[in-house]
Design an enzyme around this catalytic site. Structure first.
Site, PDB file in Angstrom:
ATOM      1  N   SER A   1       0.805  -1.235   0.000  1.00 27.95           N
ATOM      2  CA  SER A   1       0.000   0.000   0.000  1.00 27.95           C
ATOM      3  C   SER A   1       0.828   1.271   0.000  1.00 27.95           C
ATOM      4  CB  SER A   1      -0.921   0.014   1.210  1.00 27.95           C
ATOM      5  OG  SER A   1      -2.006  -0.820   0.951  1.00 27.95           O
TER       6      SER A   1
ATOM      7  N   LYS B   1       0.310   3.436  -2.971  1.00 27.15           N
ATOM      8  CA  LYS B   1      -0.930   4.185  -3.223  1.00 27.15           C
ATOM      9  C   LYS B   1      -0.725   5.699  -3.382  1.00 27.15           C
ATOM     10  CE  LYS B   1      -3.849   0.619  -1.197  1.00 27.15           C
ATOM     11  NZ  LYS B   1      -4.437   0.085   0.037  1.00 27.15           N
TER      12      LYS B   1
ATOM     13  N   TYR C   1      -3.032  -3.472 -10.397  1.00 32.56           N
ATOM     14  CA  TYR C   1      -2.956  -3.167  -8.958  1.00 32.56           C
ATOM     15  C   TYR C   1      -2.083  -4.191  -8.216  1.00 32.56           C
ATOM     16  CZ  TYR C   1      -4.323  -2.763  -4.083  1.00 32.56           C
ATOM     17  OH  TYR C   1      -4.282  -2.649  -2.720  1.00 32.56           O
TER      18      TYR C   1
ATOM     19  N   TYR D   1      -4.945   4.329   7.527  1.00 36.29           N
ATOM     20  CA  TYR D   1      -6.257   3.659   7.609  1.00 36.29           C
ATOM     21  C   TYR D   1      -7.038   4.078   8.844  1.00 36.29           C
ATOM     22  CZ  TYR D   1      -3.223   0.803   4.742  1.00 36.29           C
ATOM     23  OH  TYR D   1      -2.317   0.393   3.856  1.00 36.29           O
TER      24      TYR D   1
ATOM     25  N   VAL E   1       1.416  -3.589   3.884  1.00 36.78           N
ATOM     26  CA  VAL E   1       1.449  -4.862   4.616  1.00 36.78           C
ATOM     27  C   VAL E   1       2.737  -5.641   4.383  1.00 36.78           C
ATOM     28  CG1 VAL E   1      -1.034  -5.185   4.893  1.00 36.78           C
ATOM     29  CG2 VAL E   1       0.089  -6.000   2.801  1.00 36.78           C
TER      30      VAL E   1
HETATM   31  N1  GLN Z   1      -1.762  -5.610  -1.797  1.00 36.52           N
HETATM   32  C1  GLN Z   1      -2.322  -5.396  -0.534  1.00 36.52           C
HETATM   33  C2  GLN Z   1      -3.832  -5.532  -0.582  1.00 36.52           C
HETATM   34  O1  GLN Z   1      -4.439  -5.046  -1.483  1.00 36.52           O
HETATM   35  C3  GLN Z   1      -1.968  -4.031  -0.020  1.00 36.52           C
HETATM   36  C4  GLN Z   1      -2.606  -3.741   1.323  1.00 36.52           C
HETATM   37  C5  GLN Z   1      -1.767  -2.956   2.241  1.00 36.52           C
HETATM   38  O2  GLN Z   1      -0.543  -2.845   2.077  1.00 36.52           O
HETATM   39  N2  GLN Z   1      -2.344  -2.375   3.268  1.00 36.52           N
HETATM   40  O3  GLN Z   1      -4.437  -6.153   0.248  1.00 36.52           O
END
Ligand code: GLN
Length: 615
Positions: free
Chosen positions: A77, A80, A201, A253, A271
């Site tokens: 993420s 993003k 993605y 988040y 993550v």
């Molecule tokens: N690729 C992961 C997902 O879409 C990214 C989520 C994250 O890093 N918070 O679940």
């Protein structure tokens, strides 16, 4: 030899304090073993839970590193914000902003929920990020992923690769994200092939970075989109500031509110175990440690950010600035005239009207508050006819500072006050900003050297008060301050030793380093005395002596150049010595006059030093 070597060894082992701080964070938080490595993407579960790297990139492009800062991990993420910035710049803000909201969702990152208009809450949760990838897919098609990978590489300052195993693993298990993709399509937020968009993605989440890359990427966000290591403007300042906005409100988040309250630095986690934090105008931090808390944020990464913020008090809303510290000196030309020696009638005009020329020397960054303060300080005193702003020590002008400055110039124009800028080269970025904001002003002049600017303003004052400067006037020996007090026979005896010389404009009369074998009395015209590097020491007009230091020094210390055509009487030192033997009283008088002239120059020089230390 020996002691010197050991001294340099001990110096080499010294560390900048910030690096020591990061080392200490690394040592202290290594014992923190709470949290779990993400395994909902099976391949992520293989990460070594003990890996721990901290990098901090400064905005002058230095990167501090502690621990495992070169271990690659998947960006997840943390991609993003960068893809959102890319979408803004590629598709235009209006297009992107109409598809994705900017409100915090209060939900976990993978929530399958849209806002009341059936749009993603923001680009930092999966729904918003998948939409960004979808929008890019709409215009770039099959090239979308590579377009994203290359853009992220510009943020990192190097080409980035992909972890194929993690990509395949998420692709095989990412049904939650597929659910979000179909929800988006059914609401017409994304129009295309959902599978292809998710493929973009998933791949973008599997891009490999290190803690060091993350720090540089964050520093690029903190630096208005300019990568501080490569110097490349990666994205527009608009895209960057809006990206930082959503990182502030939603980057962590459902922990975002707590985060911005406690740490106060825009950040984004992934993550894969990464966290990057971008403190505008200061630094970028990148951490890697794969054990995550229940929100999906790296446990040690959070600790490092908290420690950095609290130890150095870096909360972005905890700031102050003293508007007054950009003025380093503020005076009229009575206190600091130009280096042009003036004849008595000109000097009299300047003495009477010295308040007509105000000089404000500025330093540092000209911000909103600094420029506002300068304009109020000007308004609080009698209005001058000329204001010189010396900008040679100004390092930067903010957008607001430039705008206020231009507005101040316009205000001065309304009152027929002439604005003169010194200290900025026309080729500089600062000059471009000033021109851009002040285009069309009739009351603006610029001179690179402050002294030239002051001289120009002085000339205007002299002209305005009827003291014309006549370059064709020929002065007599008796007008020379160096010869003041001599009897007329002494003057004519001295004159008989001299030869009249005529010089063309620009001609070098005396060269620094040459033997000093004569002195000169300027009869007409103007000469400059300059140091070999071009710095002007003085401008002399008819009636003044130059090269007179030959009476004390065997070599010339400066160049003398004719400014306009000039004529001077040159007297050889050998002849002058004979004159002194024959007229000892006159000789003594001249030496006393010389001492007086030198003392006057020293007083002027001291006043200038004083001006800079007293404000
Ligand atoms: N690729 C992961 C997902 O879409 C990214 C989520 C994250 O890093 N918070 O679940």
């Amino acid at each position: 030899m020996k002691p010197a070597a050991s001294k340099s060894e001990s110096w080499a082992s010294s560390k900048p304090p910030l690096l020591r701080f990061l080392d200490r964070c690394h040592a202290d938080f290594s014992s923190e073993t709470g949290g779990d490595v993400a395994d909902y993407i099976p391949e992520l579960g293989k990460a070594d839970p003990d890996h721990f790297g901290i990098s901090l990139a400064t905005l002058d492009g230095h990167v501090y590193e502690a621990g495992d800062t070169t271990i690659p991990f998947t960006i997840q993420s943390m991609s993003k914000p960068f893809v959102f910035a890319l979408a803004l710049d590629t598709l235009g803000a209006a297009h992107v902003e109409s598809a994705i909201g900017v409100e915090p969702s209060g939900d976990p990152f993978n929530s399958i929920r849209l806002n009341s208009e059936n749009h993603p809450f923001n680009p930092m949760v999966n729904a918003g990020a998948i939409t960004c990838s979808g929008l890019l897919y709409e215009t770039k098609g099959r090239d979308a992923f590579d377009y994203i990978r290359q853009a992220l590489g510009r943020f990192a300052g190097r080409e980035l690769g992909v972890d194929e195993a993690v990509y395949a693993s998420e692709s095989a298990t990412g049904d939650r994200n597929r659910a979000i993709g179909y929800l988006l399509r059914t609401n017409a937020v994304i129009k295309d092939n959902v599978a292809a968009v998710l493929d973009v993605y998933f791949k973008q989440c599997a891009i490999l970075v290190t803690a060091r890359d993350s720090a540089i990427m964050a520093a690029t966000l903190a630096n208005r989109g300019v990568n501080p290591v490569t110097g490349e403007q990666v994205m527009t300042p608009y895209a960057i500031s809006r990206t930082l906005s959503v990182m502030t409100s939603s980057g962590m988040y459902d922990y975002a509110g707590e985060w911005i309250y406690r740490v106060g630095i825009p950040a984004k986690s992934g993550v894969g175990g990464g966290i990057l934090a971008a403190l505008p105008a200061r630094l970028g931090l990148g951490c890697y440690s794969p054990r995550l808390d229940k929100h999906g944020n790296s446990v040690r990464g959070i600790k490092v950010c908290e420690a950095l913020s609290s130890h150095y008090d870096l909360h972005m809303l905890n700031r102050s600035d003293d508007a007054r510290n950009s003025i380093i000196a503020d005076y009229t030309i009575g206190k600091n005239p130009s280096r042009r020696s003036r004849r008595p009638h000109e000097q009299k005009i300047l003495d009477t009207h010295h308040r007509d020329v105000r000089v404000i020397e500025l330093v540092g960054t000209l911000s909103f508050s600094n420029v506002d303060y300068v304009s109020r300080r000007l308004a609080a005193t009698p209005r001058p006819q000329f204001v010189i702003f010396d900008l040679r020590r100004v390092a930067a002008v903010t957008h607001a500072g430039a705008r206020l400055l231009a507005e101040e110039f316009r205000e001065l124009e309304n009152f027929q006050v002439m604005v003169i800028l010194s200290g900025i080269k026309r080729s500089s970025a600062g000059w471009k900003i000033v021109r851009e904001w002040t285009g069309g002003l009739s009351n603006l002049r610029d001179f690179y050297l402050l002294d030239t600017a002051i001289e120009w303003a002085e000339d205007q004052v002299v002209y305005r008060h009827g003291g014309s400067i006549d370059f064709h006037d020929v002065t007599e020996f008796s007008e020379q301050p160096l010869l003041a007090g001599l009897a007329s026979e002494e003057l004519s005896a001295l004159a008989s030793l001299g030869t009249v010389r005529n010089y063309r404009a620009g001609e070098k009369i005396v060269a620094a380093g040459d033997p000093a074998t004569s002195l000169f009395f300027l009869r007409s015209g103007v000469v400059h005395i300059t140091l070999p590097d071009g710095i002007r020491l003085a401008t002399l007009t008819a009636g003044m002596a130059f090269g007179e230091m030959a009476l004390l020094e065997p070599r010339r210390s400066a160049d003398v150049l004719a400014d306009a055509s000039a004529s001077a009487v040159e007297i050889p030192i050998s002849g002058f010595e004979r004159f002194r033997d024959q007229h000892p009283k006159a000789g003594e008088r001249i030496m006393r006059n010389l001492a007086q002239l030198l003392a006057d120059r020293l007083i002027v020089a001291n006043t200038k030093v004083d001006l800079l230390t007293a404000t």
